[in-house]
Structure formats: structure tokens, C-alpha cells
Motif scaffolding. Sequence first.
Motif, PDB file in Angstrom:
ATOM      1  N   LEU A 167       0.832  -1.206   0.000  1.00  0.00           N
ATOM      2  CA  LEU A 167       0.000   0.000   0.000  1.00  0.00           C
ATOM      3  C   LEU A 167       0.868   1.258   0.000  1.00  0.00           C
ATOM      4  CD1 LEU A 167      -2.733  -1.084   2.569  1.00  0.00           C
ATOM      5  CD2 LEU A 167      -2.967  -0.930   0.094  1.00  0.00           C
ATOM      6  N   SER A 168       1.959   1.237   0.741  1.00  0.00           N
ATOM      7  CA  SER A 168       2.854   2.402   0.772  1.00  0.00           C
ATOM      8  C   SER A 168       3.518   2.616  -0.582  1.00  0.00           C
ATOM      9  CB  SER A 168       3.917   2.212   1.854  1.00  0.00           C
ATOM     10  OG  SER A 168       3.325   2.116   3.134  1.00  0.00           O
ATOM     11  N   ILE A 169       3.933   1.525  -1.226  1.00  0.00           N
ATOM     12  CA  ILE A 169       4.538   1.650  -2.556  1.00  0.00           C
ATOM     13  C   ILE A 169       3.543   2.246  -3.539  1.00  0.00           C
ATOM     14  CG2 ILE A 169       5.382   0.315  -4.537  1.00  0.00           C
ATOM     15  CD1 ILE A 169       6.720  -1.569  -2.555  1.00  0.00           C
ATOM     16  N   GLY A 170       2.288   1.782  -3.471  1.00  0.00           N
ATOM     17  CA  GLY A 170       1.270   2.330  -4.363  1.00  0.00           C
ATOM     18  C   GLY A 170       1.070   3.823  -4.166  1.00  0.00           C
ATOM     19  N   LEU A 171       1.029   4.262  -2.914  1.00  0.00           N
ATOM     20  CA  LEU A 171       0.847   5.689  -2.630  1.00  0.00           C
ATOM     21  C   LEU A 171       2.054   6.499  -3.103  1.00  0.00           C
ATOM     22  CD1 LEU A 171      -0.725   5.428   0.934  1.00  0.00           C
ATOM     23  CD2 LEU A 171      -1.874   6.232  -1.142  1.00  0.00           C
ATOM     24  N   LEU A 172       3.254   5.989  -2.882  1.00  0.00           N
ATOM     25  CA  LEU A 172       4.461   6.713  -3.290  1.00  0.00           C
ATOM     26  C   LEU A 172       4.564   6.798  -4.812  1.00  0.00           C
ATOM     27  CD1 LEU A 172       7.068   5.328  -0.724  1.00  0.00           C
ATOM     28  CD2 LEU A 172       6.060   7.616  -0.794  1.00  0.00           C
ATOM     29  N   VAL A 173       4.266   5.706  -5.506  1.00  0.00           N
ATOM     30  CA  VAL A 173       4.296   5.729  -6.976  1.00  0.00           C
ATOM     31  C   VAL A 173       3.268   6.724  -7.510  1.00  0.00           C
ATOM     32  CG1 VAL A 173       3.817   4.364  -9.046  1.00  0.00           C
ATOM     33  CG2 VAL A 173       5.221   3.402  -7.228  1.00  0.00           C
ATOM     34  N   THR A 174       2.101   6.752  -6.895  1.00  0.00           N
ATOM     35  CA  THR A 174       1.067   7.693  -7.319  1.00  0.00           C
ATOM     36  C   THR A 174       1.536   9.134  -7.166  1.00  0.00           C
ATOM     37  OG1 THR A 174      -0.709   6.157  -6.742  1.00  0.00           O
ATOM     38  CG2 THR A 174      -1.278   8.484  -6.876  1.00  0.00           C
ATOM     39  N   LEU A 175       2.093   9.462  -6.024  1.00  0.00           N
ATOM     40  CA  LEU A 175       2.577  10.825  -5.799  1.00  0.00           C
ATOM     41  C   LEU A 175       3.706  11.174  -6.761  1.00  0.00           C
ATOM     42  CD1 LEU A 175       2.553  10.960  -1.887  1.00  0.00           C
ATOM     43  CD2 LEU A 175       0.888  11.944  -3.471  1.00  0.00           C
ATOM     44  N   VAL A 194      -2.007  -3.588 -10.474  1.00  0.00           N
ATOM     45  CA  VAL A 194      -2.654  -3.620  -9.162  1.00  0.00           C
ATOM     46  C   VAL A 194      -3.347  -4.959  -8.949  1.00  0.00           C
ATOM     47  CG1 VAL A 194      -4.439  -2.557  -7.725  1.00  0.00           C
ATOM     48  CG2 VAL A 194      -2.931  -1.119  -9.101  1.00  0.00           C
ATOM     49  N   ALA A 195      -4.023  -5.446  -9.983  1.00  0.00           N
ATOM     50  CA  ALA A 195      -4.744  -6.718  -9.862  1.00  0.00           C
ATOM     51  C   ALA A 195      -3.793  -7.887  -9.641  1.00  0.00           C
ATOM     52  CB  ALA A 195      -5.583  -6.952 -11.116  1.00  0.00           C
ATOM     53  N   ILE A 196      -2.675  -7.905 -10.374  1.00  0.00           N
ATOM     54  CA  ILE A 196      -1.753  -9.047 -10.312  1.00  0.00           C
ATOM     55  C   ILE A 196      -0.966  -9.062  -9.008  1.00  0.00           C
ATOM     56  CG2 ILE A 196       0.296 -10.079 -11.370  1.00  0.00           C
ATOM     57  CD1 ILE A 196      -0.760  -8.966 -14.066  1.00  0.00           C
ATOM     58  N   PHE A 197      -0.379  -7.906  -8.664  1.00  0.00           N
ATOM     59  CA  PHE A 197       0.561  -7.876  -7.546  1.00  0.00           C
ATOM     60  C   PHE A 197      -0.080  -7.514  -6.210  1.00  0.00           C
ATOM     61  CE2 PHE A 197       3.240  -7.263 -11.285  1.00  0.00           C
ATOM     62  CZ  PHE A 197       4.183  -8.266 -11.073  1.00  0.00           C
ATOM     63  N   PHE A 198      -1.339  -7.106  -6.223  1.00  0.00           N
ATOM     64  CA  PHE A 198      -1.991  -6.819  -4.952  1.00  0.00           C
ATOM     65  C   PHE A 198      -3.312  -7.552  -4.795  1.00  0.00           C
ATOM     66  CE2 PHE A 198      -4.408  -4.347  -1.879  1.00  0.00           C
ATOM     67  CZ  PHE A 198      -3.516  -4.386  -0.824  1.00  0.00           C
ATOM     68  N   LEU A 219     -10.316  -1.457   2.829  1.00  0.00           N
ATOM     69  CA  LEU A 219      -9.182  -0.536   2.882  1.00  0.00           C
ATOM     70  C   LEU A 219      -8.340  -0.575   1.613  1.00  0.00           C
ATOM     71  CD1 LEU A 219      -7.511   1.507   4.480  1.00  0.00           C
ATOM     72  CD2 LEU A 219      -6.221  -0.417   5.433  1.00  0.00           C
ATOM     73  N   PRO A 220      -7.912  -1.745   1.108  1.00  0.00           N
ATOM     74  CA  PRO A 220      -7.117  -1.756  -0.132  1.00  0.00           C
ATOM     75  C   PRO A 220      -7.863  -1.176  -1.329  1.00  0.00           C
ATOM     76  CG  PRO A 220      -6.917  -3.843   1.019  1.00  0.00           C
ATOM     77  CD  PRO A 220      -8.009  -3.088   1.698  1.00  0.00           C
ATOM     78  N   LEU A 221      -9.144  -1.496  -1.461  1.00  0.00           N
ATOM     79  CA  LEU A 221      -9.889  -0.965  -2.603  1.00  0.00           C
ATOM     80  C   LEU A 221     -10.073   0.546  -2.480  1.00  0.00           C
ATOM     81  CD1 LEU A 221     -12.609  -3.718  -3.176  1.00  0.00           C
ATOM     82  CD2 LEU A 221     -10.515  -3.321  -4.481  1.00  0.00           C
ATOM     83  N   ALA A 222     -10.244   1.043  -1.255  1.00  0.00           N
ATOM     84  CA  ALA A 222     -10.354   2.495  -1.066  1.00  0.00           C
ATOM     85  C   ALA A 222      -9.062   3.192  -1.463  1.00  0.00           C
ATOM     86  CB  ALA A 222     -10.702   2.804   0.392  1.00  0.00           C
ATOM     87  N   ILE A 223      -7.925   2.615  -1.115  1.00  0.00           N
ATOM     88  CA  ILE A 223      -6.635   3.208  -1.492  1.00  0.00           C
ATOM     89  C   ILE A 223      -6.431   3.114  -2.999  1.00  0.00           C
ATOM     90  CG2 ILE A 223      -4.136   2.937  -1.275  1.00  0.00           C
ATOM     91  CD1 ILE A 223      -4.558   2.248   1.640  1.00  0.00           C
ATOM     92  N   ALA A 224      -6.885   2.007  -3.615  1.00  0.00           N
ATOM     93  CA  ALA A 224      -6.795   1.889  -5.071  1.00  0.00           C
ATOM     94  C   ALA A 224      -7.613   2.975  -5.760  1.00  0.00           C
ATOM     95  CB  ALA A 224      -7.271   0.504  -5.515  1.00  0.00           C
ATOM     96  N   VAL A 225      -8.801   3.255  -5.235  1.00  0.00           N
ATOM     97  CA  VAL A 225      -9.630   4.328  -5.791  1.00  0.00           C
ATOM     98  C   VAL A 225      -8.923   5.675  -5.644  1.00  0.00           C
ATOM     99  CG1 VAL A 225     -11.766   5.625  -5.474  1.00  0.00           C
ATOM    100  CG2 VAL A 225     -11.815   3.130  -5.472  1.00  0.00           C
ATOM    101  N   LEU A 226      -8.381   5.942  -4.470  1.00  0.00           N
ATOM    102  CA  LEU A 226      -7.688   7.210  -4.235  1.00  0.00           C
ATOM    103  C   LEU A 226      -6.530   7.393  -5.215  1.00  0.00           C
ATOM    104  CD1 LEU A 226      -7.046   9.743  -2.543  1.00  0.00           C
ATOM    105  CD2 LEU A 226      -5.697   8.257  -1.028  1.00  0.00           C
ATOM    106  N   CYS A 227      -5.712   6.360  -5.368  1.00  0.00           N
ATOM    107  CA  CYS A 227      -4.530   6.468  -6.242  1.00  0.00           C
ATOM    108  C   CYS A 227      -4.936   6.668  -7.699  1.00  0.00           C
ATOM    109  CB  CYS A 227      -3.672   5.215  -6.095  1.00  0.00           C
ATOM    110  SG  CYS A 227      -2.860   5.066  -4.482  1.00  0.00           S
ATOM    111  N   THR A 228      -5.903   5.902  -8.183  1.00  0.00           N
ATOM    112  CA  THR A 228      -6.275   6.015  -9.592  1.00  0.00           C
ATOM    113  C   THR A 228      -7.021   7.316  -9.887  1.00  0.00           C
ATOM    114  OG1 THR A 228      -8.191   4.597  -9.063  1.00  0.00           O
ATOM    115  CG2 THR A 228      -6.276   3.549 -10.090  1.00  0.00           C
ATOM    116  N   VAL A 229      -7.780   7.830  -8.923  1.00  0.00           N
ATOM    117  CA  VAL A 229      -8.416   9.136  -9.114  1.00  0.00           C
ATOM    118  C   VAL A 229      -7.352  10.222  -9.263  1.00  0.00           C
ATOM    119  CG1 VAL A 229      -9.751  10.924  -7.946  1.00  0.00           C
ATOM    120  CG2 VAL A 229     -10.622   8.594  -8.039  1.00  0.00           C
ATOM    121  N   LEU A 230      -6.329  10.172  -8.406  1.00  0.00           N
ATOM    122  CA  LEU A 230      -5.254  11.161  -8.496  1.00  0.00           C
ATOM    123  C   LEU A 230      -4.494  11.043  -9.813  1.00  0.00           C
ATOM    124  CD1 LEU A 230      -3.823  11.018  -4.856  1.00  0.00           C
ATOM    125  CD2 LEU A 230      -5.200  12.830  -5.879  1.00  0.00           C
ATOM    126  N   LEU A 231      -4.189   9.820 -10.232  1.00  0.00           N
ATOM    127  CA  LEU A 231      -3.469   9.621 -11.493  1.00  0.00           C
ATOM    128  C   LEU A 231      -4.291  10.112 -12.681  1.00  0.00           C
ATOM    129  CD1 LEU A 231      -1.948   6.067 -10.904  1.00  0.00           C
ATOM    130  CD2 LEU A 231      -0.692   8.219 -11.059  1.00  0.00           C
TER     131      LEU A 231
END
Length: 366
Positions: free
Chosen positions: A71-79, A135-139, A173-185
Motif C-alpha cells: 500500500l505504501s509503494i502504491g501511494l508513493l508511486v502515485t505521488l 494492481v490486480a496481479i501484484f496486490f 481498505l485496499p480498494l479504497a486506497i486503489a480508488v484514491l490512487c487512480t483518481v489522483l493519477l
Amino acid sequence: MSGGNSGSGTSNTAGRSGTSTMDGTGGTLGNGTGGRASTPATGGAAPAAAPERRLLRGLPWLVWRRHRTALSIGLLVTLGACALFAYERIGVMDFLDAKGSSPDAKGELLMEFQDKFNSMFSSDTSFLQFVPALVAIFFGAPLIASEQEHGTVKLVATQSTGRGRWIAATLGLPLAIAVLCTVLLSAAFTWLWSPARELAMFGDWLGGGAFESTGPVLVAMTLFLTSCGIAFGMLIKRVVAAMVATAVFSAATSLIWTEKVRVHLGTLRNYTYPFDGEGPVTPRGSIQIDDWLATADGKLFGINTCTSPEATADACRAKLGIVNRVIQYLDYPQMAGMQWLGAGILLALTVLVLGFVLWQAHRRPL
């Protein structure tokens, strides 16, 4: 002795005033008026530390703790990606301010823009188009499969927390973070692409990658593929096998989406012109989908009809009554509606898949 009795009484009084009880959060509460903790008379013991404050508590905190690395890697990559898009926009806007944003008749501006920014936009859209599958494969696939493979999911049955609450927290929680990251991207790339949409990727908003990288499609596709990865992991119960199955499914979904679904989300417009007339003049930003031959009453024939030598081809067209050509295209104003329709389909499928996961989790032990 009176001195000893006096000291004993003082000690008992101090002991009673210093009595404390646990508040259930790791801190202590005194029994004095107002709920304040009593201060020792001698000052020898330090006061108890205040309970640690966390943004997440209970099951959500446990899910974050278990998957904090991914989850941290996903957030950092998004930023990082959002920062990159913001930086790239500076160069794009400098070019547009100096040269303009609409292609000229000779196409010189279009080619100049491609020479300068084509590789950049191609890399950006390729990355964003791969985000849902990654995201689907690795998470998604390992989310429940790893718990099953290592046996940690069996602990749920021994705890007071019900299986329903556990699966809801594990998914939520993971799906909420996925939504947050993809909305930002999606928002950041839309901010980069919109001013140059007529030049970027040769103006191809449908096949150039912008359709899947802007708007709600990126979010919806990520949720759908991730939920499918979760379902594969729950059914297969082995991380590597679930990841392989998710990768194959993601590739098949991408092919079906591109070839069979995407073009049908909009309404094709027809532009008819004489067979021997000048080429079509479709609206700026439109995407040509098909090319037909047509009779005067609108009957369509494939573009390869009557392609034999010239004299025979003329006779063939005269026999069939072919006098026009018809271009079918999608215009840019349809893009937003097509995206929301496609996202709605993907989200409906996501709800079905997640419903199956919840039903399966309640139906039998994981």
C-alpha cells in the motif's frame, strides 16, 4: 508506638488516594474527583504515557499493518507520477503558448509536437494503461490467497471478530486506497493532456490511450480487475497461480475491451460524399471508425467492393448503383459519455464479483 502509627496512617492514606484503574486503552484513570490521575507525594514514579493515537484502529489498522509495504509503494508511486505529470505540463504549456494548440492545414505543427512530446505521452499512457493489471496481479491476487496459503486466515475462526467484518475490512481498505490512487493519477494526467488533446497522440483520443487514462475508466478498470484478482486468489488459494490467472484474465479483458466494447460505447456518425468527390471533412477531433461504399438510397457495401481493374470496377459500381462513399466516425463530444458508460459497466461487474467473494466467504471456510 505513636510515631509508627502516625506513619502507617499516612502511608495508608497515600495508598488509597493513589489507587488507579485501567481505562481499556492502555492508560490509567484515578479515582479522585473529576477523573484526574493522582500525583504521588514522593514524585518517585513517572506518570503513565498517554495512549498512542492512530488514524486507523481495529481491523483496518490490522489490514494496513499486514499489507503496508504494498500500500505504501502504491501511494508513493502515485505521488511520484502526479509530480511527473505536473512537471511535464510545464513544457507542454510553454510549447502551446508559443506555437498554438490546433493543428495547421499542412500538419507541420502536429509533426513538430510529435517530435518533441510523442515519446513522453506514449510512455505516460502506457504506464497508466498497465496500472489496473499491475494492481490486480501484484496486490489483488495475493490479498486473500496469501492468507490462505500461510494459514493465517484460520485465526479468524478463533477470534471474537466475525468473518464478515474481517472480509469487509480486508477488501475495503485496499480498494479504497486503489480508488484514491487512480483518481489522483487520472486527474493529473487529464490536466496534462487536455490542453494538447488535438496534438497529443496525433489527436487520437480513442486509440492513443487517453480514453483509458483520463476520466473514470482508469478507476473503474482498476476496481474490476482487482476484484477479479481477489476472486481468483480466494478460489485458487495459491499466490503464484492466482497471479498467473489474473495476468491472463487481464490480458483477455484488455483485448475484449479494445476490440469489442470500446467502439460500441458511442454512436457512430455518418459523413456521405460523392464517390468521385473530394475527401471527407469530418469535425475536428473526430476518430474515423469505418469506410463504406453506398448507393443513392443508403445501401452500404464494403470498401473493397469492385476493386478489380478500372474498367471492370466502373461497370461493377454502375451495376450495384454505388455513387457515394460513407465515413463512419466518433466525434470528441461523445468521449465523456462513452467513458462514463464504460465505467458504469465495469463498476456493475465489480459489484457482482465482490458480491460473489462475500457470498463465497460466508458459504464455506476460506
